[in-house]
Design an enzyme around this catalytic site. Sequence first.
Site, PDB file in Angstrom:
ATOM      1  N   TYR A 155      21.916  63.925  -7.978  1.00 38.58           N
ATOM      2  CA  TYR A 155      22.690  64.552  -6.901  1.00 38.58           C
ATOM      3  C   TYR A 155      24.075  63.909  -6.781  1.00 38.58           C
ATOM      4  O   TYR A 155      25.088  64.601  -6.665  1.00 38.58           O
ATOM      5  CB  TYR A 155      21.921  64.394  -5.588  1.00 38.58           C
ATOM      6  CG  TYR A 155      22.643  64.898  -4.362  1.00 38.58           C
ATOM      7  CD1 TYR A 155      22.634  66.246  -4.034  1.00 38.58           C
ATOM      8  CD2 TYR A 155      23.319  64.013  -3.517  1.00 38.58           C
ATOM      9  CE1 TYR A 155      23.281  66.717  -2.902  1.00 38.58           C
ATOM     10  CE2 TYR A 155      23.973  64.470  -2.381  1.00 38.58           C
ATOM     11  CZ  TYR A 155      23.951  65.821  -2.072  1.00 38.58           C
ATOM     12  OH  TYR A 155      24.604  66.271  -0.952  1.00 38.58           O
ATOM     13  N   HIS A 198      15.217  65.010   5.582  1.00 44.65           N
ATOM     14  CA  HIS A 198      15.859  63.713   5.746  1.00 44.65           C
ATOM     15  C   HIS A 198      15.197  62.926   6.878  1.00 44.65           C
ATOM     16  O   HIS A 198      14.277  63.403   7.521  1.00 44.65           O
ATOM     17  CB  HIS A 198      17.352  63.903   5.988  1.00 44.65           C
ATOM     18  CG  HIS A 198      18.094  64.291   4.752  1.00 44.65           C
ATOM     19  ND1 HIS A 198      18.404  65.598   4.452  1.00 44.65           N
ATOM     20  CD2 HIS A 198      18.561  63.549   3.722  1.00 44.65           C
ATOM     21  CE1 HIS A 198      19.046  65.631   3.290  1.00 44.65           C
ATOM     22  NE2 HIS A 198      19.157  64.406   2.831  1.00 44.65           N
TER      23      HIS A 198
END
Length: 333
Positions: A155, A198
């Site tokens: 990422y 998250h």
Amino acid sequence: NFHNRLSYLNLDSNMATQEVILVTGGTGLYGRAVQAEIQAENNKNSNEKWIFLSSKDGDLKDPEATRKIFETHQPTKVLHLAAMVGGLFKNMKYKVDFLRDNIRINDNILENSRDFKVNKVISCLSTCIFPDKTEYPIDETMIHNGPPHPSNEGYAYAKRLIDIQNRCYREQYGSNFTSVVPTNIFGEYDNFNIDAGHVIPGLINKVYTAKQNGTDFIVWGSGKPLRQFIYSRDLARLTIWALRNYNDVEPLILCTNPEDEISIGDVARLVAEAIGFQGNIVFDTSKADGQFKKTASNKKLRSLQPDFKFTPIKDALKATCDWYVANQDTLRK
């Protein structure tokens, strides 16, 4: 129908001078917050037509689908929020997917923006793309100073490439492409799935379930790592300001003051309080902690926006928890 699935917010019928602002990832956490903020009275601009895309409106990994979106809407500005995202454990498991999918999405958006003569693009980066071994606080000049943390390198490198693309497009074509770098975002419309999401939405999901079941609230890791969280509505206000006013090719970090950094353990306790959980909080130290801290400097932001008021984290967490409890049937979890 392709058109009917889009959320339109047309704030004026004056087409002659109208800006058409295309928001990719428009129905996620960040996009929803931007949508809410531009409807707020103090952020309205009568010359702007905002179009919020969702994943249903076309696969941004596909060049043809992306081109079709640009042909349909003829944007003058793009706020590029769409990405393949996930938490620590998902990043560790699917590095190739994070790398390839994000490179494809970003390349399609920027190349079509050049081709369709879009006059400004702001893309969203993340503080997790910064070097793992670095001095703190990190600032905008440090993005490429060393390798990122191994846990999310797929990422991170895909996102770092946006910064390089922005500079290359500006040098070769004069394109006004830039980027903003938020710290950890949380708020309403987040993904509350424990495995894919998250830290804050995961904690909210867990503590709500623990309260329902009368069990312990298990927090993954030691609770000691420090993070600078930014409430999605604060981030949205800053992003709208940047889209209208920030034209430097160098990235701009959007974050709270470094002294507002908070430990995962303290966040867990605030979330438990907001949900009304009164049981035991247990830290599972067999789970990885990730980076201990990634303190970011907002010196550049403060030089441009000295008076901006951030929502206190306790208030923002309470608002997010209240939304989570009220939206059990429709939220992502």
